[in-house]
Scaffold this active site. Sequence first.
Site, PDB file in Angstrom:
ATOM      1  N   SER A   1       1.786   4.493 -10.162  1.00  0.00           N
ATOM      2  CA  SER A   1       0.557   5.052  -9.600  1.00  0.00           C
ATOM      3  C   SER A   1       0.513   6.532  -9.962  1.00  0.00           C
ATOM      4  O   SER A   1       1.548   7.150 -10.229  1.00  0.00           O
ATOM      5  CB  SER A   1       0.568   4.893  -8.073  1.00  0.00           C
ATOM      6  OG  SER A   1      -0.418   5.691  -7.461  1.00  0.00           O
TER       7      SER A   1
ATOM      8  N   TYR B   1       5.475   5.543  -0.095  1.00  0.00           N
ATOM      9  CA  TYR B   1       4.802   4.872  -1.218  1.00  0.00           C
ATOM     10  C   TYR B   1       4.867   5.748  -2.464  1.00  0.00           C
ATOM     11  O   TYR B   1       5.262   5.283  -3.543  1.00  0.00           O
ATOM     12  CB  TYR B   1       3.351   4.566  -0.867  1.00  0.00           C
ATOM     13  CG  TYR B   1       2.558   4.042  -2.051  1.00  0.00           C
ATOM     14  CD1 TYR B   1       2.726   2.737  -2.495  1.00  0.00           C
ATOM     15  CD2 TYR B   1       1.681   4.873  -2.744  1.00  0.00           C
ATOM     16  CE1 TYR B   1       2.032   2.263  -3.597  1.00  0.00           C
ATOM     17  CE2 TYR B   1       0.977   4.413  -3.839  1.00  0.00           C
ATOM     18  CZ  TYR B   1       1.154   3.103  -4.261  1.00  0.00           C
ATOM     19  OH  TYR B   1       0.461   2.641  -5.365  1.00  0.00           O
TER      20      TYR B   1
END
Length: 258
Positions: free
Chosen positions: A138, A151
């Site tokens: 990401s 995350y």
Amino acid sequence: MTYALITGASKGIGKSIAEELAAKGKNLLLVSRSEETLNELRLSLIQRYNVHVAYLAIDLSAAEAPQLVSNWCTSNNYSIDVLVNNAGYGLWGPFEKVSLESHQEMLQLNMLTVVQLTYALLPELKKHASSYILNVASTAAYQAVPTLSLYAASKSFVLLFTRGIRLELEGTGVSVSCLCPGPTSTDFVTRAGMSLAIQKKSDTFSMTSEAVARIGVRGMYNHKAEIIPGLLNKIIVAATAWLPKYVTEKIANDLYKK
């Protein structure tokens, strides 16, 4: 006959990568939790693209799951030359407000499952003259993200793990790439438990999963180390390299706060 194995293949970016590869005539092994959804996708891909598709319904956040996936491949004599480690999710909120058990389950899937499955399937991948590993991270991997702290850290791990083994595997025929999408039209925001206000912000900048998959697959086959879909995402990642960390982290904090 060779296959591409895709984790988290039943929806979102994983499903779109499956579609993209099937359109190129690639046979597929689909791995995710939902058997009903996987079977529907399997039948659809076979009908539209005339490729071989098999699936395994399994919870990849379980510690034993990667070995079970490897055993499934071995017992069925599936020859794998593409591994897409896509399965993953985020948990939104202050670190101390989310249960430790929930944090650990996410970290198992986002990091350890990637490592374990790559380790288990690497000998098979190395049997081929040319094979590929695509790990999905990401743009959150490039800076700390308050309220998505673990995350972002897990995706930073995936990015650095990818770059490290990419160099280790030079000359073996195994090409390793990392796909780092920004906001994408999937259920990530809902799954993470984000507020409606954040969902609206995310929708403003989101790319479609189909576009992300198309860029990701092309980059994988072009042996790119890092694949960042979208001009805006490229600019954001470039900015993290020269702006002070406090600035990029403050921007991330403002974006993802309640």
